[in-house]
Design an enzyme around this catalytic site. Structure first.
Site, mmCIF file in Angstrom:
data_model
loop_
_atom_site.group_PDB
_atom_site.id
_atom_site.type_symbol
_atom_site.label_atom_id
_atom_site.label_comp_id
_atom_site.label_asym_id
_atom_site.label_seq_id
_atom_site.Cartn_x
_atom_site.Cartn_y
_atom_site.Cartn_z
ATOM 1 N N GLU A 60 43.884 23.166 78.483
ATOM 2 C CA GLU A 60 43.626 24.317 77.605
ATOM 3 C C GLU A 60 43.872 25.616 78.371
ATOM 4 O O GLU A 60 43.527 25.727 79.548
ATOM 5 C CB GLU A 60 42.188 24.261 77.087
ATOM 6 N N ASP A 113 49.015 26.616 68.744
ATOM 7 C CA ASP A 113 49.229 28.004 68.318
ATOM 8 C C ASP A 113 50.617 28.128 67.698
ATOM 9 O O ASP A 113 51.613 27.776 68.334
ATOM 10 C CB ASP A 113 49.117 28.952 69.507
ATOM 11 N N ASP A 149 49.374 22.277 60.465
ATOM 12 C CA ASP A 149 49.365 22.639 59.046
ATOM 13 C C ASP A 149 50.381 23.747 58.769
ATOM 14 O O ASP A 149 50.392 24.321 57.683
ATOM 15 C CB ASP A 149 47.965 23.076 58.602
#
Length: 209
Positions: A60, A113, A149
């Site tokens: 991350e 992102d 999505d």
């Protein structure tokens, strides 16, 4: 709202020390799954507790989230989960990280992102150079999972992976999840949100050939 961090910032050029697998895990020989862009790691915490036969590494770019996740791992004494702070591309390109690929059986990119503006596409996590690294480092049979999505981002990632001749698509309906890193098909927080709000999910599985 997810705070975007520019992965191309010079702040991520310096790589933290990556410990040996035997320092990360109780059983360093178990199959290993990498989750790229793991956020706070709740998805991996669920997986690590449910599927104790696998080891999990979350990478991350937001340091605050990694520090919190590492603290939770220590507090809960979880032996099959480890978190690394930094840019995944830089980390996995670094010589000190090459040993990680020895046990890697799968990698997931869950709702990364999107970087909507075209001039920011170079900040998206999946790039041709990164795929070349995975192509040269992963063993045959290793899997890549992508899920988002955002249709434009899905098409972008799918195009890059599909253009690398060392990976081929797998029909999800024919895939045996019971033998994978996610046998119970645990969902990320973002996926739960998308489902509740009846939004589309675009996903694909690829295998190294």
């Amino acid at each position: 709202m997810r705070q975007h961090v520019n992965p191309l910032s010079r702040n991520f050029n310096e790589i933290e020390r990556i410990p040996a697998l035997i320092e990360m895990f109780g059983d360093s020989k178990s199959n290993l799954h990498l989750d790229i862009g793991c956020a706070a790691g709740e998805f991996l915490f669920d997986l690590a507790l449910i599927n104790t036969n696998w080891n999990y590494i979350g990478i991350e770019i937001r340091e605050r989230l990694v520090k919190t996740a590492k603290l939770k791992v220590r507090e809960r004494d979880i032996k099959n989960l480890y978190f690394i702070f930094g840019n995944a591309n830089n980390i996995l390109h670094d010589v000190q990280s090459k040993f990680i690929f020895k046990n890697v059986k799968s990698i997931s990119f869950n709702f990364p992102d999107p970087w909507f503006k075209k001039r920011h596409y170079k900040r998206r996590v999946i790039q041709p150079e990164f795929l070349n690294l995975l192509s040269n480092s992963l063993q045959k049979g290793s899997l890549i999972f992508i899920k988002t999505d955002v249709k434009d981002l899905f098409d972008y990632m799918d195009c890059i992976i599909s253009n690398n001749f060392n990976f081929k698509k797998i029909d999800k309906n024919d895939f045996n999840f019971s033998e994978s890193f996610n046998p119970s098909q645990v969902k990320t927080n973002r996926e739960k949100y998308v489902i509740v709000n009846q939004l589309d999910i675009f996903e694909r599985i690829y295998i190294k050939i």
